[in-house]
Design a protein around this motif. Sequence first.
Motif, PDB file in Angstrom:
ATOM      1  N   GLN A 231       0.846  -1.198   0.000  1.00 54.02           N
ATOM      2  CA  GLN A 231       0.000   0.000   0.000  1.00 54.02           C
ATOM      3  C   GLN A 231       0.878   1.243   0.000  1.00 54.02           C
ATOM      4  OE1 GLN A 231      -3.551  -0.392   0.399  1.00 54.02           O
ATOM      5  NE2 GLN A 231      -3.825   1.778  -0.096  1.00 54.02           N
ATOM      6  N   PHE A 232       0.655   2.123  -0.969  1.00 55.68           N
ATOM      7  CA  PHE A 232       1.334   3.413  -1.033  1.00 55.68           C
ATOM      8  C   PHE A 232       0.254   4.495  -1.142  1.00 55.68           C
ATOM      9  CE2 PHE A 232       4.489   0.439  -2.712  1.00 55.68           C
ATOM     10  CZ  PHE A 232       5.605   0.779  -1.977  1.00 55.68           C
ATOM     11  N   GLY A 233       0.001   5.175  -0.020  1.00 58.56           N
ATOM     12  CA  GLY A 233      -1.081   6.149  -0.015  1.00 58.56           C
ATOM     13  C   GLY A 233      -2.397   5.454  -0.242  1.00 58.56           C
ATOM     14  N   ASN A 234      -3.139   5.900  -1.260  1.00 56.22           N
ATOM     15  CA  ASN A 234      -4.432   5.284  -1.571  1.00 56.22           C
ATOM     16  C   ASN A 234      -4.335   4.184  -2.618  1.00 56.22           C
ATOM     17  OD1 ASN A 234      -5.828   7.019   0.198  1.00 56.22           O
ATOM     18  ND2 ASN A 234      -5.908   8.640  -1.363  1.00 56.22           N
ATOM     19  N   ALA A 235      -3.111   3.943  -3.077  1.00 55.42           N
ATOM     20  CA  ALA A 235      -2.946   2.976  -4.163  1.00 55.42           C
ATOM     21  C   ALA A 235      -2.248   1.708  -3.685  1.00 55.42           C
ATOM     22  CB  ALA A 235      -2.152   3.609  -5.296  1.00 55.42           C
ATOM     23  N   LYS A 236      -2.620   0.593  -4.297  1.00 57.75           N
ATOM     24  CA  LYS A 236      -1.982  -0.678  -4.017  1.00 57.75           C
ATOM     25  C   LYS A 236      -1.138  -1.088  -5.218  1.00 57.75           C
ATOM     26  CE  LYS A 236      -5.582  -2.431  -0.887  1.00 57.75           C
ATOM     27  NZ  LYS A 236      -6.582  -3.501  -0.644  1.00 57.75           N
ATOM     28  N   HIS A 237       0.066  -1.580  -4.944  1.00 59.97           N
ATOM     29  CA  HIS A 237       0.976  -1.997  -6.005  1.00 59.97           C
ATOM     30  C   HIS A 237       1.450  -3.421  -5.744  1.00 59.97           C
ATOM     31  CE1 HIS A 237       1.397   2.111  -7.652  1.00 59.97           C
ATOM     32  NE2 HIS A 237       1.253   2.483  -6.387  1.00 59.97           N
ATOM     33  N   LEU A 238       1.589  -4.173  -6.815  1.00 61.05           N
ATOM     34  CA  LEU A 238       2.056  -5.553  -6.697  1.00 61.05           C
ATOM     35  C   LEU A 238       3.561  -5.628  -6.926  1.00 61.05           C
ATOM     36  CD1 LEU A 238      -0.674  -7.667  -8.543  1.00 61.05           C
ATOM     37  CD2 LEU A 238      -0.313  -7.427  -6.084  1.00 61.05           C
ATOM     38  N   TYR A 239       4.197  -6.463  -6.101  1.00 63.87           N
ATOM     39  CA  TYR A 239       5.625  -6.727  -6.243  1.00 63.87           C
ATOM     40  C   TYR A 239       5.815  -8.227  -6.403  1.00 63.87           C
ATOM     41  CZ  TYR A 239       7.049  -1.976  -5.162  1.00 63.87           C
ATOM     42  OH  TYR A 239       7.250  -0.615  -5.229  1.00 63.87           O
TER      43      TYR A 239
END
Length: 247
Positions: A231-239
């Motif tokens: 989670q980065f701020g309001n966004a979700k990112h996949l790693y």
Amino acid sequence: MANDVTAKLAVLIDADNARPAIVDGLLAEVAKYGTAHVKRIYGDWTSPNLNGWKSALLDHSIQPMQQFAYTTGKNATDSAMIIDAMDLLYTERFNGFCIVSSDSDFTRLASRIREAGLIVYGFGETKTPKAFVSACDKFIYTEVLVGTEEDETQAAPAPRPATELRGDTRLINLLRNAIAAASDEHGWAALGGVGSILSKRAPDFDSRNYGYPKLSGLIHGIGLFDVEERQFGNAKHLYVRLRGKGK
């Protein structure tokens, strides 16, 4: 310029080497990369072979360009399309071109447009010669764009099972190398970065070719990689990283 919806694109279709069944999916795909300011399709419209295209042209405001077949065995359509493409290139009004054909005759055209600093998106069937595929910045196989009522016999590919995916040496090596190139010191790589590297190294790479709408689905389907959501701020990112790598 990839994925820039403000990009001005010229869409040029070789009617002799493309089927009407792709048109909805084709234009939807083009819209991901920019706005089609020019939509032209080339062929001999006096030929009954192109009758299937006629309703599609009206529905999608695609301009038919007439080119008579002056000599048997010679493709005058290709020449007309190449000449028009160069004329449009010299106007300096466009950010990129979409060339829709499975014909290797457009290989040099794609290379020339890229030499001018513009993006080239190719669209063709899986039989398209590798030379033309490699000459484009990105190449989309039109088999993933069909599956409409008009062409129910050629639906988009079904998801390939994990055992089959793992046996695809080219696919696995592409993914492993892209993850390694985008990874941090712990082996984790942002999936978006991995996708960008894949597109640069293999213009025809597309998770849809393997039956998965998104790269994340393909990664999960293979089952050889660890996936983590952050989670980065309001966004979700996949790693993602190679299973067993890192701490």
